[in-house]
Design an enzyme around this catalytic site. Sequence first.
Site, short mmCIF file in Angstrom:
data_model
loop_
_atom_site.label_atom_id
_atom_site.label_comp_id
_atom_site.label_asym_id
_atom_site.label_seq_id
_atom_site.Cartn_x
_atom_site.Cartn_y
_atom_site.Cartn_z
N SER A 8 0.82 -1.21 0.00
CA SER A 8 0.00 0.00 0.00
C SER A 8 0.86 1.27 0.00
O SER A 8 1.62 1.51 0.94
CB SER A 8 -0.91 0.02 1.22
OG SER A 8 -1.64 1.23 1.28
N HIS A 33 -0.76 -1.04 -4.50
CA HIS A 33 -2.08 -0.60 -4.04
C HIS A 33 -2.07 0.90 -3.75
O HIS A 33 -1.19 1.38 -3.03
CB HIS A 33 -2.47 -1.37 -2.77
CG HIS A 33 -3.89 -1.19 -2.37
ND1 HIS A 33 -4.93 -1.88 -2.94
CD2 HIS A 33 -4.45 -0.38 -1.43
CE1 HIS A 33 -6.07 -1.53 -2.38
NE2 HIS A 33 -5.80 -0.61 -1.45
N ASP A 35 -4.49 4.06 -2.46
CA ASP A 35 -5.74 4.46 -1.81
C ASP A 35 -6.06 5.93 -2.06
O ASP A 35 -5.30 6.82 -1.64
CB ASP A 35 -5.65 4.24 -0.30
CG ASP A 35 -5.66 2.77 0.06
OD1 ASP A 35 -6.55 2.05 -0.40
OD2 ASP A 35 -4.76 2.34 0.82
N MET A 37 -8.51 8.85 -1.09
CA MET A 37 -9.47 9.23 -0.05
C MET A 37 -9.91 10.68 -0.25
O MET A 37 -9.07 11.55 -0.48
CB MET A 37 -8.86 9.07 1.34
CG MET A 37 -8.31 7.70 1.63
SD MET A 37 -7.60 7.64 3.29
CE MET A 37 -6.86 6.01 3.28
N HIS A 66 -7.64 1.96 -5.49
CA HIS A 66 -8.78 1.81 -4.59
C HIS A 66 -9.37 3.18 -4.27
O HIS A 66 -8.73 3.99 -3.60
CB HIS A 66 -8.31 1.10 -3.31
CG HIS A 66 -9.34 0.96 -2.26
ND1 HIS A 66 -9.02 0.68 -0.95
CD2 HIS A 66 -10.71 1.05 -2.30
CE1 HIS A 66 -10.12 0.60 -0.23
NE2 HIS A 66 -11.15 0.84 -1.02
N MET A 68 -11.75 5.39 -2.25
CA MET A 68 -12.58 5.57 -1.06
C MET A 68 -13.23 6.95 -1.18
O MET A 68 -12.94 7.88 -0.42
CB MET A 68 -11.73 5.49 0.21
CG MET A 68 -10.96 4.21 0.37
SD MET A 68 -10.07 4.18 1.94
CE MET A 68 -8.98 2.79 1.69
N MET A 137 -12.48 -4.92 3.49
CA MET A 137 -11.76 -4.07 4.44
C MET A 137 -11.73 -4.76 5.79
O MET A 137 -12.78 -5.09 6.35
CB MET A 137 -12.42 -2.69 4.56
CG MET A 137 -12.32 -1.83 3.32
SD MET A 137 -10.61 -1.45 2.82
CE MET A 137 -9.96 -0.67 4.31
N ASP A 175 -7.51 -5.83 2.95
CA ASP A 175 -6.76 -4.60 3.24
C ASP A 175 -7.01 -4.19 4.68
O ASP A 175 -8.15 -3.93 5.07
CB ASP A 175 -7.20 -3.48 2.29
CG ASP A 175 -6.37 -2.21 2.45
OD1 ASP A 175 -5.44 -2.20 3.26
OD2 ASP A 175 -6.68 -1.23 1.75
#
Length: 222
Positions: A8, A33, A35, A37, A66, A68, A137, A175
């Site tokens: 990540s 990975h 993320d 957000m 990913h 979010m 998650m 994750d």
Amino acid sequence: MKTLVSPSLLSADFTNLKADIDMINRSEADWLHMDIMDGTFVPNISFGFSVLEPVAEICKKPLDVHFMTITPDQWIAKTAKLGAMMMNVHYEACPHLNRTIQAIHDAGMKAGVTLNPATPVCMLEDIIKEVDMVLLMSVNPGFGGQTFIENTIDKVIALRRLIQEKDSSALIEIDGGVQDETAPRLVKAGADVLVSGSYIFKSKDPLATIHDLRELGETISL
């Protein structure tokens, strides 16, 4: 079969990001990975395309992106332009999930769907054959370094059962709180892909840590 490992980026050293990407490139990691957000869907803001674009230029691993965010659909074309392999969206953020998955596929990417800890896997019963991966998650999304939620093991087992019952080819990704104690149990329960942040990047030997995570699949299947 080796376990797939997706380090990540959220746990990388952003004061020396190129060095960490170079380490990932040298490693046995399967994916990277990333993320995204937005500070609305989750109580934090991570990074956007100003970081994604230069990382995509130097990273030699497939990008596992990913979102979010509350409106992931608006970023499909831009994510595809990065050359992303996987675009992962939250079930809770997509009122028209079938349409979102189709749009991701039409853009040339694999489609993943993420479930928050309190969302049961049965919610994917009607869509499981359409998705390439389900991300469970194992912490509440928004922050790194949280404690692993134990019920995730049961969710992996339930999701594996659903995938088999529906004759789906979807992978199971996890994750949150993935480390030396939880990773073997997750793989034994049926996980295919492990996302790990601080456990890898704060390791004394990240290359060895990634190697050991990948070997879990073969070790447990023997």
